[in-house]
Motif scaffolding. Structure first.
Motif, PDB file in Angstrom:
ATOM      1  N   GLU A   1     -18.720   0.841  10.560  1.00 22.44           N
ATOM      2  CA  GLU A   1     -18.172   2.098   9.996  1.00 22.44           C
ATOM      3  C   GLU A   1     -17.781   1.891   8.537  1.00 22.44           C
ATOM      4  O   GLU A   1     -18.053   2.725   7.678  1.00 22.44           O
ATOM      5  CB  GLU A   1     -16.928   2.534  10.786  1.00 22.44           C
ATOM      6  N   GLU A   2     -17.125   0.750   8.296  1.00 28.34           N
ATOM      7  CA  GLU A   2     -16.689   0.450   6.928  1.00 28.34           C
ATOM      8  C   GLU A   2     -17.895   0.345   5.989  1.00 28.34           C
ATOM      9  O   GLU A   2     -17.867   0.840   4.864  1.00 28.34           O
ATOM     10  CB  GLU A   2     -15.878  -0.857   6.935  1.00 28.34           C
ATOM     11  N   ALA A   3     -18.969  -0.287   6.472  1.00 25.40           N
ATOM     12  CA  ALA A   3     -20.165  -0.450   5.644  1.00 25.40           C
ATOM     13  C   ALA A   3     -20.752   0.918   5.286  1.00 25.40           C
ATOM     14  O   ALA A   3     -21.146   1.159   4.139  1.00 25.40           O
ATOM     15  CB  ALA A   3     -21.201  -1.297   6.378  1.00 25.40           C
ATOM     16  N   ARG A   4     -20.789   1.810   6.274  1.00 26.52           N
ATOM     17  CA  ARG A   4     -21.309   3.167   6.003  1.00 26.52           C
ATOM     18  C   ARG A   4     -20.452   3.845   4.951  1.00 26.52           C
ATOM     19  O   ARG A   4     -20.962   4.416   3.994  1.00 26.52           O
ATOM     20  CB  ARG A   4     -21.270   3.999   7.293  1.00 26.52           C
ATOM     21  N   HIS A   5     -19.147   3.726   5.167  1.00 29.68           N
ATOM     22  CA  HIS A   5     -18.184   4.368   4.291  1.00 29.68           C
ATOM     23  C   HIS A   5     -18.301   3.831   2.858  1.00 29.68           C
ATOM     24  O   HIS A   5     -18.335   4.586   1.900  1.00 29.68           O
ATOM     25  CB  HIS A   5     -16.782   4.100   4.864  1.00 29.68           C
ATOM     26  N   ALA A   6     -18.381   2.518   2.732  1.00 32.27           N
ATOM     27  CA  ALA A   6     -18.379   1.891   1.397  1.00 32.27           C
ATOM     28  C   ALA A   6     -19.797   1.657   0.872  1.00 32.27           C
ATOM     29  O   ALA A   6     -19.982   0.982  -0.140  1.00 32.27           O
ATOM     30  CB  ALA A   6     -17.604   0.578   1.448  1.00 32.27           C
ATOM     31  N   GLN A   7     -20.785   2.216   1.577  1.00 27.16           N
ATOM     32  CA  GLN A   7     -22.172   2.158   1.129  1.00 27.16           C
ATOM     33  C   GLN A   7     -22.732   0.739   0.966  1.00 27.16           C
ATOM     34  O   GLN A   7     -23.401   0.447  -0.021  1.00 27.16           O
ATOM     35  CB  GLN A   7     -22.339   2.955  -0.157  1.00 27.16           C
ATOM     36  N   HIS A   8     -22.438  -0.088   1.935  1.00 25.60           N
ATOM     37  CA  HIS A   8     -23.104  -1.382   1.997  1.00 25.60           C
ATOM     38  C   HIS A   8     -24.332  -1.191   2.881  1.00 25.60           C
ATOM     39  O   HIS A   8     -24.213  -0.692   3.998  1.00 25.60           O
ATOM     40  CB  HIS A   8     -22.187  -2.438   2.620  1.00 25.60           C
TER      41      HIS A   8
END
Ligand code: GDP
Length: 298
Positions: A179-186
């Protein structure tokens, strides 16, 4: 006494030079030497047997070429067989159609997973990706900090449980990291998992749970090339316990002579994707079957 596999092969094959064609006796003598040489390189015995069988069949059926002498012909066959077992072409990383691509790392403690995470991140950045590392080894004290240090050196974000929040659940951390990766565009997430000194069921189960939670696009089995034929039992345990889509060989800068590469690839059938050959972040490249074959052959 021959020190290395390449020395032995080269020397034995040189003895054939000058003869007009390959006789059965030549082939048998060569096969014997290749067998000793591969065993000395710590290739697993069943893999050696299979390899010799193929080489002998091809050597017996080979047309005597005008262009090559018998020694060159055997070298050519051995080289082609080695490249074939090692995977032929370099296999590229599977990228997810919808980011983030999830790459999970699994392997024994000390195999070089943490170091690899940093190398992979550096390599991915060079390829134009925006990777994020995820610390799911919550068992070993310092494992999270070590990954964070590696992440800093590579200049990438490391996702880890907040200090002071208890040990945390690695499966939960892995899920939240996506989820964090999606959010922070990783667009690529590299998940480091716990390693034990030996194969154990708890480790396998935890890695399998993380795998189920994040559905990796690649699960990479990280193996120290220096462990030679022991790589086979470890690889089989990880294949059966977690499953993997590719292999990374580490510590190829040691005096490993390629035994682990041949054995793991032949026994599991999974491709070797990357080779790690030093402690620096740059000591890393995609795996080239032809180069490894040359290294084994000399
Ligand atoms: P992990 O326990 O699987 O995370 O393993 P680490 O990444 O901590 O590596 C264990 C040790 O091996 C460390 O001292 C690393 O510096 C070293 N190491 C890792 N990869 C390589 C490599 O390719 N070559 C060499 N010479 N050492 C390596």
């Amino acid at each position: 006494m021959f020190d290395t596999l390449s020395d032995r092969l080269t020397s034995v094959l040189q003895n054939l030079r000058g003869k007009g064609k390959l006789s059965d006796a030549d082939i048998d003598a060569t096969a014997r030497e290749i067998r000793i040489a591969l065993l000395e390189a710590d290739v697993a015995l069943p893999v050696v047997r299979e390899f010799i069988k193929h080489v002998k069949e091809r050597a017996k059926g080979a047309e005597v070429s005008e262009a090559l002498n018998p020694a060159q012909q055997v070298i050519k066959i051995v080289n082609e067989e080695l490249v074939g077992i090692l995977g032929g072409e370099t296999r590229r990383v599977n990228l997810a159609k919808t980011p983030p691509t999830v790459i999970m790392l699994a392997g024994l403690q000390g195999s070089g997973k943490t170091t690899l995470a940093g190398k992979l991140a550096t390599w991915l950045k060079k390829q134009g990706h925006a990777p994020m590392l995820v610390a799911c080894d919550l068992q070993r004290p310092n494992a999270v900090t070590q990954l964070q240090v590696v992440g800093e050196r590579a200049g990438v974000t490391t996702y880890a449980p907040e200090p002071g929040n208890g040990v945390g659940d690695p499966v939960d951390v892995a899920k939240r990291s996506i989820e964090e990766a999606r959010h922070a565009q990783h667009d690529v997430v590299v998940v480091d998992t716990a390693g034990r000194l030996g194969v154990d069921e708890e480790l396998m189960q935890q890695a399998a749970d993380i795998r189920d939670a994040v559905q990796p696009d690649e699960t990479l089995f990280v193996v120290d090339a220096m462990i030679g034929q022991d790589a086979v039992t470890t690889a089989e345990a990880f294949r059966d316990g977690v499953g993997f889509t590719g292999v990374v060989l580490t510590k190829l800068d040691g005096d490993a002579r390629g035994g682990a590469a041949l054995s793991v690839r032949q026994v599991t059938g999974e491709p070797i994707l990357f080779a790690s050959n030093g402690e620096k972040l740059e000591d890393f490249d995609v795996f080239h079957p032809d180069r490894m074959a040359s290294r084994i052959l000399g």
